[in-house]
Write a protein that holds these residues in place. Structure first.
Motif, PDB file in Angstrom:
ATOM      1  N   GLN A 193     -44.547  94.351 -56.017  1.00 11.94           N
ATOM      2  CA  GLN A 193     -45.136  94.330 -54.678  1.00 11.94           C
ATOM      3  C   GLN A 193     -44.334  95.161 -53.668  1.00 11.94           C
ATOM      4  OE1 GLN A 193     -43.904  91.726 -56.316  1.00 11.94           O
ATOM      5  NE2 GLN A 193     -42.549  90.523 -55.004  1.00 11.94           N
ATOM      6  N   GLU A 194     -43.122  95.568 -54.009  1.00 11.91           N
ATOM      7  CA  GLU A 194     -42.287  96.359 -53.114  1.00 11.91           C
ATOM      8  C   GLU A 194     -42.171  97.825 -53.527  1.00 11.91           C
ATOM      9  OE1 GLU A 194     -38.446  94.495 -52.580  1.00 11.91           O
ATOM     10  OE2 GLU A 194     -39.367  92.504 -52.471  1.00 11.91           O
ATOM     11  N   ARG A 195     -42.733  98.195 -54.665  1.00  5.69           N
ATOM     12  CA  ARG A 195     -42.549  99.548 -55.213  1.00  5.69           C
ATOM     13  C   ARG A 195     -43.056 100.645 -54.289  1.00  5.69           C
ATOM     14  NH1 ARG A 195     -44.230  97.932 -61.321  1.00  5.69           N
ATOM     15  NH2 ARG A 195     -42.214  97.054 -61.894  1.00  5.69           N
ATOM     16  N   ASP A 196     -44.231 100.465 -53.715  1.00  2.86           N
ATOM     17  CA  ASP A 196     -44.776 101.502 -52.836  1.00  2.86           C
ATOM     18  C   ASP A 196     -43.852 101.742 -51.647  1.00  2.86           C
ATOM     19  OD1 ASP A 196     -46.951 101.906 -54.481  1.00  2.86           O
ATOM     20  OD2 ASP A 196     -48.313 100.684 -53.274  1.00  2.86           O
ATOM     21  N   ALA A 197     -43.370 100.663 -51.046  1.00  2.00           N
ATOM     22  CA  ALA A 197     -42.502 100.794 -49.872  1.00  2.00           C
ATOM     23  C   ALA A 197     -41.164 101.447 -50.241  1.00  2.00           C
ATOM     24  CB  ALA A 197     -42.258  99.427 -49.239  1.00  2.00           C
ATOM     25  N   VAL A 198     -40.582 101.038 -51.367  1.00  2.00           N
ATOM     26  CA  VAL A 198     -39.292 101.610 -51.783  1.00  2.00           C
ATOM     27  C   VAL A 198     -39.473 103.080 -52.158  1.00  2.00           C
ATOM     28  CG1 VAL A 198     -37.438 101.474 -53.505  1.00  2.00           C
ATOM     29  CG2 VAL A 198     -38.327  99.386 -52.454  1.00  2.00           C
ATOM     30  N   ARG A 199     -40.557 103.401 -52.848  1.00  2.00           N
ATOM     31  CA  ARG A 199     -40.820 104.805 -53.204  1.00  2.00           C
ATOM     32  C   ARG A 199     -40.980 105.652 -51.945  1.00  2.00           C
ATOM     33  NH1 ARG A 199     -45.422 104.399 -55.953  1.00  2.00           N
ATOM     34  NH2 ARG A 199     -46.649 104.808 -54.088  1.00  2.00           N
ATOM     35  N   THR A 200     -41.747 105.155 -50.981  1.00  2.00           N
ATOM     36  CA  THR A 200     -41.948 105.887 -49.727  1.00  2.00           C
ATOM     37  C   THR A 200     -40.623 106.090 -49.006  1.00  2.00           C
ATOM     38  OG1 THR A 200     -44.193 105.045 -49.542  1.00  2.00           O
ATOM     39  CG2 THR A 200     -43.163 105.846 -47.510  1.00  2.00           C
ATOM     40  N   GLU A 201     -39.792 105.043 -48.976  1.00  2.00           N
ATOM     41  CA  GLU A 201     -38.475 105.150 -48.339  1.00  2.00           C
ATOM     42  C   GLU A 201     -37.614 106.188 -49.064  1.00  2.00           C
ATOM     43  OE1 GLU A 201     -34.521 102.382 -47.640  1.00  2.00           O
ATOM     44  OE2 GLU A 201     -36.454 101.391 -47.968  1.00  2.00           O
ATOM     45  N   PHE A 202     -37.601 106.143 -50.395  1.00  2.00           N
ATOM     46  CA  PHE A 202     -36.808 107.104 -51.167  1.00  2.00           C
ATOM     47  C   PHE A 202     -37.270 108.533 -50.900  1.00  2.00           C
ATOM     48  CE2 PHE A 202     -36.560 109.750 -55.013  1.00  2.00           C
ATOM     49  CZ  PHE A 202     -35.187 109.919 -55.062  1.00  2.00           C
ATOM     50  N   LEU A 203     -38.559 108.752 -50.900  1.00  2.00           N
ATOM     51  CA  LEU A 203     -39.086 110.104 -50.701  1.00  2.00           C
ATOM     52  C   LEU A 203     -38.779 110.643 -49.310  1.00  2.00           C
ATOM     53  CD1 LEU A 203     -42.508 109.743 -52.537  1.00  2.00           C
ATOM     54  CD2 LEU A 203     -40.435 110.898 -53.363  1.00  2.00           C
ATOM     55  N   ALA A 204     -38.565 109.750 -48.347  1.00  2.00           N
ATOM     56  CA  ALA A 204     -38.261 110.172 -46.978  1.00  2.00           C
ATOM     57  C   ALA A 204     -36.780 110.490 -46.769  1.00  2.00           C
ATOM     58  CB  ALA A 204     -38.698 109.086 -46.002  1.00  2.00           C
ATOM     59  N   VAL A 205     -35.936 110.117 -47.728  1.00  2.00           N
ATOM     60  CA  VAL A 205     -34.494 110.351 -47.598  1.00  2.00           C
ATOM     61  C   VAL A 205     -34.201 111.841 -47.745  1.00  2.00           C
ATOM     62  CG1 VAL A 205     -32.247 109.904 -48.682  1.00  2.00           C
ATOM     63  CG2 VAL A 205     -33.910 108.055 -48.443  1.00  2.00           C
ATOM     64  N   ALA A 206     -33.398 112.368 -46.832  1.00  2.00           N
ATOM     65  CA  ALA A 206     -32.990 113.773 -46.900  1.00  2.00           C
ATOM     66  C   ALA A 206     -32.151 114.002 -48.155  1.00  2.00           C
ATOM     67  CB  ALA A 206     -32.183 114.135 -45.659  1.00  2.00           C
ATOM     68  N   PRO A 207     -32.274 115.178 -48.767  1.00  2.00           N
ATOM     69  CA  PRO A 207     -31.505 115.446 -49.992  1.00  2.00           C
ATOM     70  C   PRO A 207     -30.015 115.143 -49.864  1.00  2.00           C
ATOM     71  CG  PRO A 207     -33.091 117.208 -49.639  1.00  2.00           C
ATOM     72  CD  PRO A 207     -33.142 116.319 -48.414  1.00  2.00           C
ATOM     73  N   ALA A 208     -29.416 115.456 -48.741  1.00  2.00           N
ATOM     74  CA  ALA A 208     -27.975 115.220 -48.558  1.00  2.00           C
ATOM     75  C   ALA A 208     -27.635 113.732 -48.503  1.00  2.00           C
ATOM     76  CB  ALA A 208     -27.497 115.907 -47.283  1.00  2.00           C
ATOM     77  N   GLN A 209     -28.630 112.894 -48.252  1.00  2.00           N
ATOM     78  CA  GLN A 209     -28.398 111.451 -48.129  1.00  2.00           C
ATOM     79  C   GLN A 209     -28.818 110.661 -49.376  1.00  2.00           C
ATOM     80  OE1 GLN A 209     -26.697 110.353 -45.499  1.00  2.00           O
ATOM     81  NE2 GLN A 209     -26.622 112.521 -44.991  1.00  2.00           N
ATOM     82  N   ARG A 210     -29.359 111.337 -50.376  1.00  2.00           N
ATOM     83  CA  ARG A 210     -29.885 110.622 -51.551  1.00  2.00           C
ATOM     84  C   ARG A 210     -28.810 109.846 -52.309  1.00  2.00           C
ATOM     85  NH1 ARG A 210     -33.541 115.454 -53.326  1.00  2.00           N
ATOM     86  NH2 ARG A 210     -35.250 115.110 -51.867  1.00  2.00           N
ATOM     87  N   ASP A 211     -27.643 110.450 -52.490  1.00  2.00           N
ATOM     88  CA  ASP A 211     -26.588 109.744 -53.223  1.00  2.00           C
ATOM     89  C   ASP A 211     -26.220 108.441 -52.520  1.00  2.00           C
ATOM     90  OD1 ASP A 211     -26.309 111.509 -55.392  1.00  2.00           O
ATOM     91  OD2 ASP A 211     -24.918 112.788 -54.276  1.00  2.00           O
ATOM     92  N   ALA A 212     -26.069 108.492 -51.213  1.00  2.00           N
ATOM     93  CA  ALA A 212     -25.710 107.289 -50.454  1.00  2.00           C
ATOM     94  C   ALA A 212     -26.839 106.258 -50.537  1.00  2.00           C
ATOM     95  CB  ALA A 212     -25.415 107.646 -48.997  1.00  2.00           C
ATOM     96  N   TRP A 213     -28.075 106.695 -50.400  1.00  2.00           N
ATOM     97  CA  TRP A 213     -29.218 105.776 -50.484  1.00  2.00           C
ATOM     98  C   TRP A 213     -29.276 105.118 -51.853  1.00  2.00           C
ATOM     99  CZ3 TRP A 213     -33.603 104.920 -53.329  1.00  2.00           C
ATOM    100  CH2 TRP A 213     -34.575 104.100 -52.759  1.00  2.00           C
TER     101      TRP A 213
END
Length: 192
Positions: free
Chosen positions: A165-185
């Motif tokens: 039930q949380e996959r869509d929201a987490v995927r959307t959040e991940f896709l919005a993360v800037a490349p430089a911030q992906r490791d931290a996220w």
């Protein structure tokens, strides 16, 4: 999937994608080497022309070529290497690997079209990324293809730990993360 050997993902990739190596410089009149799940084609002068293929075979060839073109050169080289290793195996071992691969779920087999890195992990990413809305697919694939192996490994953990039930929201959040911030996220999500 029953895990047979540490080399199986690479060999399964070779079983699915040997046609890709031949597609690097396609001859529009000749059909590439057979891919797993496609009926065997004659070789040599008897190879059928494009116009002789059924609509389903043409669709399959187009999907193979689109998948090949979408891969980066590093991924293509990995496929070429895997295809060469696969071709060096005895015919009975090749057939056994094709049968193992074809016995897998269609979603698993299709995951390998994304290339070696994503293909190897797709069964664990599928819950979060296997059913992306059509309007998000290209952008999602672009982000996934930018990831390095460590990031893909962490993302598989995120995907597996995220309730449906949380996959869509987490995927959307991940896709919005800037490349430089992906490791931290990813580190935050995994708990490191």
């Amino acid at each position: 999937m029953s895990f047979v050997s540490p080399r199986l993902p690479c060999l399964l990739l070779a079983a699915l994608l040997p046609a890709f190596a031949a597609m690097a410089t396609p001859d529009r009149n000749v059909i590439p080497v057979q891919a797993a799940g496609v009926s065997p084609l004659p070789s040599g002068p008897a190879v059928p022309q494009w116009r002789q293929l059924s609509p389903a075979q043409k669709r399959e060839r187009r999907m193979q070529y689109a998948a090949w073109r979408a891969m980066g050169e590093g991924e293509r080289q990995r496929v070429r290497t895997a295809a060469a290793r696969f071709q060096a195996l005895p015919a009975d071992r090749q057939q056994s690997l094709r049968e193992q691969f074809n016995a897998q779920d269609q979603a698993f087999r299709d995951g390998w079209r994304l290339g070696p890195l994503l293909g190897e992990h797709f069964s664990r990413l599928q819950g979060m990324f296997g059913f992306v809305p059509a309007e998000q697919r290209e952008a999602t694939l672009a982000v996934l293809r930018q990831l390095n192996p460590a990031q893909v490994s962490q993302l598989t953990l995120v995907a597996q730990r995220t309730p449906p039930q949380e996959r869509d929201a987490v995927r959307t959040e991940f896709l919005a993360v800037a490349p430089a911030q992906r490791d931290a996220w990813l580190a935050r999500q995994v708990g490191h």
